[in-house]
Design a protein around this motif. Sequence first.
Motif, PDB file in Angstrom:
ATOM      1  N   SER A  58       6.240  39.817  35.176  1.00 56.62           N
ATOM      2  CA  SER A  58       5.298  39.076  34.433  1.00 56.62           C
ATOM      3  C   SER A  58       3.995  39.188  35.203  1.00 56.62           C
ATOM      4  O   SER A  58       3.442  38.652  35.901  1.00 56.62           O
ATOM      5  N   GLY A 238      11.309  34.014  32.023  1.00 55.42           N
ATOM      6  CA  GLY A 238      11.226  34.108  33.759  1.00 55.42           C
ATOM      7  C   GLY A 238      11.457  32.585  34.157  1.00 55.42           C
ATOM      8  O   GLY A 238      12.244  31.965  33.442  1.00 55.42           O
ATOM      9  N   GLY A 275       7.902  36.220  37.453  1.00 58.50           N
ATOM     10  CA  GLY A 275       6.666  36.386  37.881  1.00 58.50           C
ATOM     11  C   GLY A 275       6.581  35.895  39.266  1.00 58.50           C
ATOM     12  O   GLY A 275       6.859  36.535  40.284  1.00 58.50           O
ATOM     13  N   TYR A 316      -2.867  21.413  39.165  1.00 57.23           N
ATOM     14  CA  TYR A 316      -1.484  20.932  39.014  1.00 57.23           C
ATOM     15  C   TYR A 316      -0.976  20.043  40.387  1.00 57.23           C
ATOM     16  O   TYR A 316       0.127  19.503  40.498  1.00 57.23           O
ATOM     17  N   TYR A 371      -0.289  33.459  40.870  1.00 58.75           N
ATOM     18  CA  TYR A 371      -1.160  32.546  39.990  1.00 58.75           C
ATOM     19  C   TYR A 371      -2.334  32.119  41.042  1.00 58.75           C
ATOM     20  O   TYR A 371      -2.887  30.987  40.890  1.00 58.75           O
TER      21      TYR A 371
END
Length: 413
Positions: A58, A238, A275, A316, A371
């Motif tokens: 990913s 994923g 990913g 987050y 990320y």
Amino acid sequence: MNHFEAKGGALCCEAVPLERIARDVGTPTYVYSTATLTRHLRVVQEAFAAVPTLVCYSVKANSNLAVLKLFAKGGAGFDIVSGGELERVRRVGGDTRKVVFAGVGKTEAEMVAALKAGILMFNVESAEELEALSRVGRQLGVAAPFALRVNPDVDAKTHRYIATGLKTSKFGVPFDEAMALYARSRKLEGLVARGLDCHIGSQLTDTRPVREAMTRVGGLYRQLKAKGFPLTHLDVGGGLGVTYTTESPPGVADYARAVIEPLKDLGATLVLEPGRVLVANAGVLLTRVLYRKQTPAKHFVIVDAGMNDLLRPALYEAHHDIRAVAPRKGRARTVEVVGPVCESSDVLGHARRLPPVAQGDLLAIMTAGAYGMSMSSSYNSRPRPAEVLVDEDRARVVRTRETFTDLMRGETA
Ligand code: LLP
């Protein structure tokens, strides 16, 4: 398992001391380990070796060309979500026949590019998108291979921003509408049904929702085959989680069992879209302490990386371990590790026990390979970090630090 270890009191990536990278390249800098990246891909491929499987990395998790090239060489395909990601895959010589294209908002221009590139399939997320793909297929005089992304309505028990398989989510088409939509596709030209797709969320730490979703989509796949749709691929998405702090995600073998068991009799080639699990702990963000500041309430450690470089903690409330690269002796204390950005949410580590730190010390923000850079921005007009790929005792800059010229490219006063 990763390749960031302390050797002789100093944290290294494989055989390269992080201090050396900071000296040569500066900070903040993302540092990735080749050995960790290639090992993770192999482990996932091997866990699924018993069934026909295509591992499509990913790209959004970490889209650096050097990372993509390693995975392409390792035989991976790619899960893309934009024309930009398709272009990245092409630039590294990735096999476009092993590309799946997801996302709720593909433009027709992106569809044209992907269709011309001969991708494996489009994961279509709405009825209107299916019509658009049919139009594009007709215009190009080809049948566009598609899978419908269905929303299996299972609770992935992950952060609400990264759960994607609930009824309330914008992703996929409602499970109960999928059959009718496949039936409709028969009347549209320029399309061929190649698969079925789902993805229930990211940072999954429990195999139960995975098994539940697989059982549901496996049943639908069987029905579709029975109705004569020429499906060959079942894309399971994923999402396998990693350990940032106290999470204990299933191992790859347990995850593989949860996926394979409900699907093994279908005769489908499984497509995986991992990913995070491939790249997260293969990378750290290396940063230098600028200042310390003590207020009546807190001890702050102000570093030269900020939320623009690593957004996950601010967005987050994600936890990333923070380690001193060369820990000093002395009493640990509880500190707030913060960046220079003018936002109160620019906190990279809240209430962390760290050994004593001084101005100029280096810290490593761990598990930042997924990320991290791919979600970075230049907010506050901060040039984005450099990226370095380590391979045994060699460290190679695989993206130079942005300059002010890069920062203002395309602007006119
Ligand atoms: N396939 C689809 C359709 C996806 O939407 C995603 C992630 C993946 C595969 C890869 O999921 P992974 O294996 O990496 O969990 N920025 C967030 C994560 C967003 C995930 C978006 N979709 C974070 O930093 O935690």
